[in-house]
Design a protein around this motif. Structure first.
Motif, short mmCIF file in Angstrom:
data_model
loop_
_atom_site.label_atom_id
_atom_site.label_comp_id
_atom_site.label_asym_id
_atom_site.label_seq_id
_atom_site.Cartn_x
_atom_site.Cartn_y
_atom_site.Cartn_z
N PHE A 1 0.80 -1.21 0.00
CA PHE A 1 0.00 0.00 0.00
C PHE A 1 0.84 1.28 0.00
O PHE A 1 0.31 2.37 -0.17
CB PHE A 1 -0.95 0.01 1.20
N LEU A 2 2.14 1.16 0.18
CA LEU A 2 3.00 2.32 0.24
C LEU A 2 2.96 3.16 -1.03
O LEU A 2 2.86 4.39 -0.93
CB LEU A 2 4.43 1.90 0.58
N PRO A 3 2.99 2.61 -2.23
CA PRO A 3 2.90 3.45 -3.43
C PRO A 3 1.57 4.22 -3.52
O PRO A 3 1.55 5.38 -3.93
CB PRO A 3 3.03 2.46 -4.59
N ILE A 4 0.48 3.61 -3.11
CA ILE A 4 -0.82 4.28 -3.15
C ILE A 4 -0.85 5.43 -2.15
O ILE A 4 -1.32 6.53 -2.46
CB ILE A 4 -1.95 3.28 -2.87
N ILE A 5 -0.32 5.20 -0.97
CA ILE A 5 -0.26 6.25 0.05
C ILE A 5 0.62 7.40 -0.44
O ILE A 5 0.27 8.57 -0.29
CB ILE A 5 0.25 5.68 1.39
N ALA A 6 1.75 7.06 -1.05
CA ALA A 6 2.65 8.09 -1.58
C ALA A 6 1.97 8.91 -2.67
O ALA A 6 2.16 10.13 -2.75
CB ALA A 6 3.92 7.45 -2.11
N MET A 7 1.16 8.28 -3.51
CA MET A 7 0.45 9.01 -4.57
C MET A 7 -0.53 10.00 -3.96
O MET A 7 -0.67 11.12 -4.45
CB MET A 7 -0.28 8.03 -5.50
N PHE A 8 -1.24 9.62 -2.91
CA PHE A 8 -2.18 10.55 -2.27
C PHE A 8 -1.45 11.72 -1.62
O PHE A 8 -1.94 12.86 -1.66
CB PHE A 8 -3.06 9.81 -1.25
N VAL A 9 -0.29 11.47 -1.04
CA VAL A 9 0.48 12.55 -0.42
C VAL A 9 0.94 13.53 -1.49
O VAL A 9 0.82 14.75 -1.33
CB VAL A 9 1.66 11.99 0.38
N VAL A 10 1.46 13.02 -2.59
CA VAL A 10 1.90 13.88 -3.69
C VAL A 10 0.71 14.65 -4.27
O VAL A 10 0.81 15.85 -4.54
CB VAL A 10 2.62 13.05 -4.78
N LEU A 11 -0.41 14.00 -4.45
CA LEU A 11 -1.62 14.65 -4.97
C LEU A 11 -2.04 15.80 -4.06
O LEU A 11 -2.41 16.87 -4.54
CB LEU A 11 -2.75 13.63 -5.09
N TYR A 12 -1.97 15.60 -2.77
CA TYR A 12 -2.34 16.65 -1.82
C TYR A 12 -1.44 17.87 -1.99
O TYR A 12 -1.92 18.99 -2.08
CB TYR A 12 -2.27 16.13 -0.38
N PHE A 13 -0.12 17.67 -2.03
CA PHE A 13 0.80 18.80 -2.09
C PHE A 13 0.85 19.44 -3.47
O PHE A 13 1.18 20.62 -3.59
CB PHE A 13 2.21 18.37 -1.66
N VAL A 14 0.53 18.71 -4.53
CA VAL A 14 0.61 19.27 -5.88
C VAL A 14 -0.71 19.91 -6.32
O VAL A 14 -0.71 20.94 -6.99
CB VAL A 14 1.04 18.18 -6.88
N MET A 15 -1.84 19.35 -5.92
CA MET A 15 -3.12 19.85 -6.42
C MET A 15 -4.02 20.47 -5.35
O MET A 15 -4.51 21.58 -5.52
CB MET A 15 -3.88 18.72 -7.11
N ILE A 16 -4.26 19.78 -4.28
CA ILE A 16 -5.27 20.20 -3.31
C ILE A 16 -4.81 21.40 -2.50
O ILE A 16 -5.54 22.39 -2.37
CB ILE A 16 -5.65 19.02 -2.40
N ARG A 17 -3.62 21.37 -1.98
CA ARG A 17 -3.14 22.46 -1.12
C ARG A 17 -3.02 23.78 -1.87
O ARG A 17 -3.49 24.80 -1.35
CB ARG A 17 -1.80 22.04 -0.51
N PRO A 18 -2.44 23.83 -3.08
CA PRO A 18 -2.40 25.11 -3.80
C PRO A 18 -3.79 25.66 -4.14
O PRO A 18 -4.01 26.87 -4.09
CB PRO A 18 -1.62 24.79 -5.08
N GLN A 19 -4.73 24.77 -4.46
CA GLN A 19 -6.08 25.21 -4.75
C GLN A 19 -6.73 25.83 -3.52
O GLN A 19 -7.42 26.85 -3.62
CB GLN A 19 -6.92 24.04 -5.27
N MET A 20 -6.54 25.23 -2.37
CA MET A 20 -7.10 25.79 -1.13
C MET A 20 -6.48 27.15 -0.83
O MET A 20 -7.18 28.07 -0.37
CB MET A 20 -6.87 24.82 0.03
#
Length: 107
Positions: free
Chosen positions: A24-43
């Motif tokens: 599950f580590l690659p899936i967790i890493a993808m969500f972390v990267v998604l948060y910092f690349v897309m969600i956080r800048p949008q907020m």
């Protein structure tokens, strides 16, 4: 009689708990990267836009999402009156404002 006996096969050896986490580590890493690349800048952009819209005052020069440029003449709770040209005044919703322009932009 006609059906032979079925014998259960030996269960496959269970993996170690670490191997389950490693799957599950690659899936967790993808969500972390998604948060910092897309969600956080949008907020962050949403927060900045909200602060800009709340700070609008009479006399500010603005650009709207429709491409109109004008000067704020009246400020309401959710509606602004904007003068586009001499004698031409329109009402806009506050969230339609995209940018506050520097003073002297609108002539």
């Amino acid at each position: 009689m006609f059906i032979s006996n079925a014998f259960a096969q030996a269960a496959a050896p269970a993996g170690t708990p670490e191997s389950g986490l490693m799957q599950f580590l690659p899936i967790i890493a993808m969500f972390v990267v998604l948060y910092f690349v897309m969600i956080r800048p949008q907020m962050k952009r949403q927060k900045e836009h909200k602060a800009m819209v709340e700070a609008l005052a009479k006399g500010d020069e603005i650009a709207t999402s429709g491409g109109l440029i004008g000067k704020v003449t009246k400020v309401g709770d959710s509606v602004l009156s904007v003068e586009l040209a001499a004698g031409v005044e329109v009402q806009l919703q506050r969230h339609a404002v995209v940018q506050v322009l520097p003073k002297g932009t609108v002539k």
